[in-house]
Design a protein around this motif. Structure first.
Motif, short mmCIF file in Angstrom:
data_model
loop_
_atom_site.label_atom_id
_atom_site.label_comp_id
_atom_site.label_asym_id
_atom_site.label_seq_id
_atom_site.Cartn_x
_atom_site.Cartn_y
_atom_site.Cartn_z
N GLY A 20 61.80 -18.18 62.42
CA GLY A 20 62.29 -17.85 63.77
C GLY A 20 61.46 -16.81 64.49
N SER A 21 60.89 -15.86 63.76
CA SER A 21 60.11 -14.81 64.43
C SER A 21 58.62 -14.91 64.05
CB SER A 21 60.66 -13.42 64.07
OG SER A 21 60.76 -13.27 62.67
N TRP A 22 58.16 -16.11 63.71
CA TRP A 22 56.75 -16.32 63.34
C TRP A 22 55.85 -15.82 64.47
CZ3 TRP A 22 51.88 -17.97 63.96
CH2 TRP A 22 51.12 -18.26 62.82
N ASN A 23 54.87 -15.03 64.13
CA ASN A 23 53.95 -14.50 65.15
C ASN A 23 52.56 -14.36 64.55
OD1 ASN A 23 53.52 -11.49 64.27
ND2 ASN A 23 55.71 -11.90 64.01
N TYR A 24 51.57 -14.18 65.43
CA TYR A 24 50.17 -14.18 64.97
C TYR A 24 49.77 -12.87 64.28
CZ TYR A 24 49.64 -18.43 67.68
OH TYR A 24 49.78 -19.71 68.14
N ARG A 25 50.62 -11.85 64.32
CA ARG A 25 50.27 -10.57 63.70
C ARG A 25 50.75 -10.51 62.24
NH1 ARG A 25 53.17 -7.77 66.45
NH2 ARG A 25 54.58 -7.00 64.89
N THR A 26 52.03 -10.74 62.04
CA THR A 26 52.55 -10.65 60.66
C THR A 26 52.90 -12.02 60.10
OG1 THR A 26 54.85 -10.39 61.39
CG2 THR A 26 53.56 -8.37 61.13
N THR A 30 58.05 -10.71 59.50
CA THR A 30 59.36 -10.27 60.01
C THR A 30 60.47 -11.18 59.50
OG1 THR A 30 58.15 -9.66 62.01
CG2 THR A 30 60.54 -9.48 62.09
N ARG B 93 55.04 -17.58 70.23
CA ARG B 93 54.59 -16.83 69.05
C ARG B 93 54.02 -15.47 69.44
NH1 ARG B 93 51.72 -21.90 65.86
NH2 ARG B 93 53.60 -22.65 64.83
N ASN B 96 56.98 -13.36 70.23
CA ASN B 96 57.59 -12.92 68.98
C ASN B 96 56.86 -11.69 68.43
OD1 ASN B 96 59.34 -15.05 69.06
ND2 ASN B 96 58.33 -16.26 67.47
N GLY B 97 55.52 -11.72 68.54
CA GLY B 97 54.72 -10.59 68.07
C GLY B 97 55.08 -9.30 68.80
N THR B 100 58.62 -8.00 67.78
CA THR B 100 58.75 -7.43 66.44
C THR B 100 57.71 -6.34 66.19
OG1 THR B 100 57.31 -9.16 65.55
CG2 THR B 100 59.67 -9.59 65.49
N LEU B 101 57.06 -5.92 67.26
CA LEU B 101 55.97 -4.95 67.14
C LEU B 101 56.43 -3.66 66.44
CD1 LEU B 101 52.99 -4.73 68.04
CD2 LEU B 101 53.78 -3.50 70.05
N CYS B 120 64.34 -13.67 68.82
CA CYS B 120 63.22 -14.62 68.83
C CYS B 120 63.75 -16.05 68.73
CB CYS B 120 62.28 -14.36 67.64
SG CYS B 120 61.36 -12.82 67.76
#
Lengths: 285, 215
Positions: A20-26, A30, B93, B96-97, B100-101, B120
């Protein structure tokens, strides 16, 4: 229901929303932290029958493929290590992580277990990083490379052979979800049962072998689908010369797909669909 | 999200067709979009089109326009909307980053992590609804443009495109070409050996015989 089974169910259910909170940083980081929240220090969920009290490192470190919650009871004599502040624990769990979502429950379950056993944070970090590669690569090959296309091709064959629409999508969803849900559940059980010792159990899943097993029937059904569509398409294509052009075009396009692989299949189908629309537009009548 | 595959074009397209009273067209459009994306490998953060939500406006356009031309127009709309949907996934995405920073550096309270994670998910659901809703507006525009419809959502009327002799002869085969290309890519992914090539040919011959016998 036993404490261990409740933990497995919780890991399984939370894994369904881990992206659900997939992102390019982590990446999944999360999502992992969120999935592990019930198992945080002082959290409401425990992985073992002893209430999650810390266990001896000597057991946690060498649990093998045969380990499971029943055969590997947690010793109660260990003195708990100092409690880590919640925010620090969450920061560690939210660090970059990636895995195939169907195999991520292995990591969630294992991290829940070793965390409650009081393992050293640095050792947990090393373990977590070591899981990333295998859980990603194995899952991608089996799920995206073999099982999903097999389910799609089988459903399309049913559709081309004249099965009703509801039967086609039911076939697809049942095929897909039987393997999807059982793999996720098995992964959760492995993680919760084995902690640091998941490596052998991941190997025992034999996903590369299953990928190889699916390929032959997959190729056969794909050939069947191509044969059906080739003839049905040719029948639509009017006279003999148009049919010849169509069959040649289909064969060339197919060979183009074989030569180009996944890289070509990313954009070329879209362009071909635009071509179809252009023809439709030219023949408005 | 939970990957039950309900949002795949094969399923969403067929269900959209069902709602519009034409599940067969829904299956054809959804199945073709599904087949066109058969060779994709959505591993990690790969940037790919998103055909699931796009199948809904594609089927809406196909059903309203009618005929082979309608299916072709619907599929083209679906293909374009898949690209747009894929672009919004990338935006989601990135968002989302931002949402959640700092969690992985400074930590956060459990409630904060849960709120941001669910936030998100809610945004992704909203994104899916917006992509589908905007696609339906685009479908209404396409119908008004190509067919006899009035071009507004409330006044769609069935039209007919591509029903000329040339269109009827040429369109159905063209519509199957994306699937042929994806099938080739899939065969390559399944590591063709001589034995597997023989299996493919056996399946192909069986398919030709079955289709020929049925006709």
């Amino acid at each position: 229901m036993s404490t261990g089974m409740r933990a497995v169910l919780r890991v399984f259910l939370r894994s369904l929303l881990i992206q659900g909170s997939w992102n390019y940083r982590t990446l999944l980081g999360t999502g992992m932290a969120w999935a592990l929240l019930p198992f945080r220090p002082g959290g409401r969920s425990q992985v073992g029958e002893n209430g999650g009290r810390p266990r001896g490192e000597e057991n946690g470190g060498r649990a093998g493929a045969g380990a499971n919650p029943k055969a590997d009871p947690l010793p109660e004599s260990r003195t708990p290590s100092p409690v880590e502040p919640e925010s620090r624990w969450i920061a560690r769990m939210a660090e970059p992580f990636n895995a195939h979502p169907f195999l991520a429950p292995v990591a969630i379950g294992a991290l829940a277990r070793v965390g409650q056993e009081g393992a050293d944070p640095e050792r947990i970090r090393t373990f977590r990083n070591a899981l990333r590669g295998p859980l990603g690569g194995l899952g991608d090959q089996f799920v995206w490379g073999a099982w999903r296309p097999f389910c799609v091709v089988a459903a399309l064959v049913a559709g081309v052979l004249g099965a009703p629409a509801w039967a086609v999508i039911t076939l697809f969803l049942v095929f897909w979800n039987v393997v999807h849900l059982s793999l996720r559940f098995r992964a959760a059980a492995i993680g919760v049962a084995l902690g640091f010792g998941v490596a052998d159990a991941i190997r025992a899943l034999a996903l590369p072998r299953w990928t190889e097993r699916i390929a032959p029937p997959g190729v056969l059904v794909l050939g069947l689908l191509c044969g059906l569509i080739l003839v049905r398409g040719a029948m639509f294509a009017g006279d003999l010369s148009t049919r010849s052009i169509w069959v040649s075009g289909a064969v060339l396009t197919f060979l183009g797909g074989v030569a180009g692989g996944a890289a070509l299949s990313r954009w070329a189908p879209t362009l071909l669909l635009f071509l179809a629309a252009a023809v439709a537009w030219l023949t408005v009548g | 999200m939970a990957q039950f595959m309900i949002s795949r074009p094969l399923v969403s397209g067929t269900l959209a067709g069902w709602i519009l009273g034409d599940p067969a067209t829904g299956l054809i459009v959804g199945g073709t979009l599904e087949a066109a994306h058969l060779g994709e490998l959505p591993a990690g953060g790969t940037r790919l089109p998103e055909p699931g939500p796009a199948a809904v406006p594609a089927v809406a356009a196909a059903v309203q326009l009618g005929g082979v031309g309608g299916i072709a127009a619907g599929l083209a709309l679906g293909a374009g909307w898949s690209l747009l949907g894929g672009a919004t996934v990338i935006g989601q995405r990135r968002l989302n980053g931002r949402m959640t920073l700092g969690i992985e550096e400074e930590g956060a309270a459990a409630r904060t992590v849960a709120l941001r994670h669910w936030g998100c998910i809610a945004l992704d659901a909203l994104r899916g609804c917006l992509v589908t809703g905007a696609g339906l507006i685009a479908a209404a525009t396409v119908v008004g443009w190509m067919g006899d419809g009035q071009g507004s959502l409330g006044q769609l009327a069935p039209g007919r495109v591509g029903e000329g002799e040339f269109g009827l002869q040429v369109l159905p085969p063209i519509l199957l070409l994306p699937g042929a290309l994806a099938a080739g890519a899939l065969l390559r992914g399944w590591s063709p050996s001589l034995r597997r090539a023989a299996l493919f040919i056996a399946g192909l011959v069986a398919g030709v015989l079955i289709a020929g016998g049925a006709s």
